[in-house]
Design an enzyme around this catalytic site. Structure first.
Site, PDB file in Angstrom:
ATOM      1  CE  LYS A   1      11.668  18.782 -10.964  1.00  9.31           C
ATOM      2  NZ  LYS A   1      10.439  19.231 -11.620  1.00  9.31           N
TER       3      LYS A   1
ATOM      4  CB  SER B   1      13.231  21.961 -15.285  1.00  6.06           C
ATOM      5  OG  SER B   1      12.433  23.111 -15.425  1.00  6.06           O
TER       6      SER B   1
ATOM      7  CD  GLU C   1       8.690  11.775 -15.492  1.00  5.28           C
ATOM      8  OE1 GLU C   1       7.811  12.590 -15.818  1.00  5.28           O
ATOM      9  OE2 GLU C   1       9.828  12.130 -15.133  1.00  5.28           O
TER      10      GLU C   1
ATOM     11  CG  HIS D   1      -1.676  -1.255   1.439  1.00  2.80           C
ATOM     12  ND1 HIS D   1      -2.922  -1.519   0.913  1.00  2.80           N
ATOM     13  CD2 HIS D   1      -1.309  -2.384   2.119  1.00  2.80           C
ATOM     14  CE1 HIS D   1      -3.303  -2.731   1.271  1.00  2.80           C
ATOM     15  NE2 HIS D   1      -2.337  -3.285   1.998  1.00  2.80           N
TER      16      HIS D   1
END
Ligand code: ARG
Length: 458
Positions: A280, A274, A287, A153
């Protein structure tokens, strides 16, 4: 190719709508291979002289080279790769070329070509899976000794070696590799000789043609043979499931490199920055893989939907099988390759994994097991430790910082040796059943994988 019966040219719109050569040109090597084997069969059957067969072979090989070099002009008016190659062959060598399509239909031809293509592709994907497995085993070795919380979980559960977590993916990929090889058995059957749907009155030795093409057997029902795309569905399913596995690994990697987890760093070479936020470092490869898996699942659903309403036997709908097939093969191939490279550059941040594993709550189950070993029934032990957890949280003191007297308020079964089980090392070493993450087991698993993935075996 069918001008005999027709008075009008095919409309330009219909040509553009129905052509497949813009994508099925990729079957050219398989098409040439299949045609050469067929020509040899025709020669054995006395339909072609050996001179004609030789002209066909030479002509087809030349065409194959030109296509591979990018020097061949495909014509969409000729619909597909099969007719483009045959028409060009006949243009070059004349009458012998016009005999090649004897006892053959594009229906058994395309089924053969796609099977040959799938066979080559599953072999290639199999190699790619092995490479990624090896990269994961090496990452597990570099993670030596690193312990992380195992989650259910997405809540901290029990401590595990990070290697155990990574090796879970090696297992998944192993099933994917096995599924590819299993699908290969059903790919590896030759439909050529099934004609349009009912074979031919001109008899070729199908077994010899199959042997020439390296097929293990020949199809046994001509109607099934030209309409069967089960093997494409199996390849697409296997690819989709492997994609799902990579997508889950992606999600783990994305979490691991967040500031919140911080368990790993990826190499600069496998991350992006970024354009706005200078700090970043984004895990785009993971992804993208998570996103591309949507396409892999979609391609499987596309094919199943194409097939579900088809009456026997060949229907033109089946031309729509190729784009999803090619897309899934290309997508998974690229994903596996880039993932192997990225895993090779992934480093574990042992100070961060150690900090996360210092959470004393990870040992709550071990405390319950301690009581079980002191003759307390598990359900009762579970409740006792539940209360102890609440007490420890309200006191803001970990299990190791409680006194024996405090323990004994919850159960008289606690003795001074309770503190011995409050170490991650002890907790891990105790998990020694097959499949559990004791360091000894993990070392054995790493040996097993190193051995199974050694180039001699795969
Ligand atoms: N391009 C076609 C396909 O991919 C080849 C078979 C065509 N057969 C036919 N009867 N029109 O399915």
């Amino acid at each position: 190719m069918w001008k005999g019966r027709f008075e009008k040219e095919t409309s330009k719109l219909v040509q553009a709508y129905g052509e497949s050569v813009s994508f099925d040109w990729r079957l050219f090597a398989q098409d040439v291979r299949g045609s050469i084997a067929h020509a040899r069969g025709l020669e054995r059957a006395g339909i072609l002289t050996s001179d004609e067969r030789a002209q066909i072979e030479k002509g087809l090989e030349e065409i194959r080279h030109e296509i591979a070099r990018g020097d061949f002009e495909f014509k969409s008016a000729l619909e597909d790769v099969h007719m483009n190659i045959e028409a060009e062959l006949t243009r070059r060598i004349g009458p012998a070329g016009a005999k090649l399509h004897t006892a053959r239909s594009r229906n058994d031809q395309v089924a053969t070509d796609v099977r040959l293509y799938c066979r080559d592709s599953v072999d290639q994907l199999h190699v790619r899976i092995r490479d990624l497995q090896r990269a994961l085993v090496e990452a597990s070795e570099r993670a030596e000794g690193a312990v992380v919380p195992g989650y259910t979980h997405l809540q901290r559960g029990q401590p595990v070696l990070f290697a155990h977590h990574l090796l879970a993916y090696v297992e998944m990929l192993d099933r994917d590799a096995a599924r590819l090889m299993d699908a290969r058995k059903r790919i590896d059957v030759m439909p050529l000789g099934s004609g349009a749907l009912a074979g031919s009155t001109i008899i070729l030795d199908r077994e010899k043609v199959a042997a020439d093409l390296g097929f293990s057997g020949v199809t046994q029902n001509s109607m099934d043979a030209v309409s069967d795309r089960d093997f494409v569905a199996e390849v697409l399913f296997t690819i989709a499931l492997c994609g799902v596995h990579l997508s889950r690994l992606s999600e783990d990697v994305i979490l691991w490199c967040s500031s919140e987890f911080g368990f790993v760093t990826l190499s600069d070479a496998h991350t992006t920055g970024s354009s706005l936020m200078p700090q970043k470092k984004n895990p785009d490869v993971a992804e993208l893989t998570r996103g591309k898996t949507g396409r892999l699942i979609g391609n499987l659903v596309t094919l199943l939907t194409i097939l579900k309403g088809l009456p026997m036997t060949y229907n033109r709908d089946m031309q729509e099988d190729k784009e999803p097939l090619f897309d899934s093969i290309d997508t998974l191939d690229a994903a596996l390759e880039v993932f192997a490279e990225m895993m090779a550059g992934m480093e574990v941040r042992k100070e961060r994994t150690a900090a996360a594993t210092a959470d004393p709550m990870l040992l709550a189950t071990d405390l319950a097991d301690y009581l079980v070993n002191h003759a307390v029934p598990f359900r009762q032990a579970h409740e006792v430790i539940g209360k102890l957890v609440a007490f420890s949280l309200s006191e803001k003191r970990g299990f190791a910082d409680l006194t024996l007297a405090e323990y004994q308020q919850f159960s008289t079964a606690f003795e001074s040796d309770v503190f011995d089980c409050l170490h991650v090392e002890t907790a891990l070493a105790a998990r020694k059943a097959t499949g559990a993450p004791s360091p000894k087991n993990i070392a054995a698993q790493l040996n097993r994988w190193r051995d199974e993935l050694s180039s001699a075996k795969v």
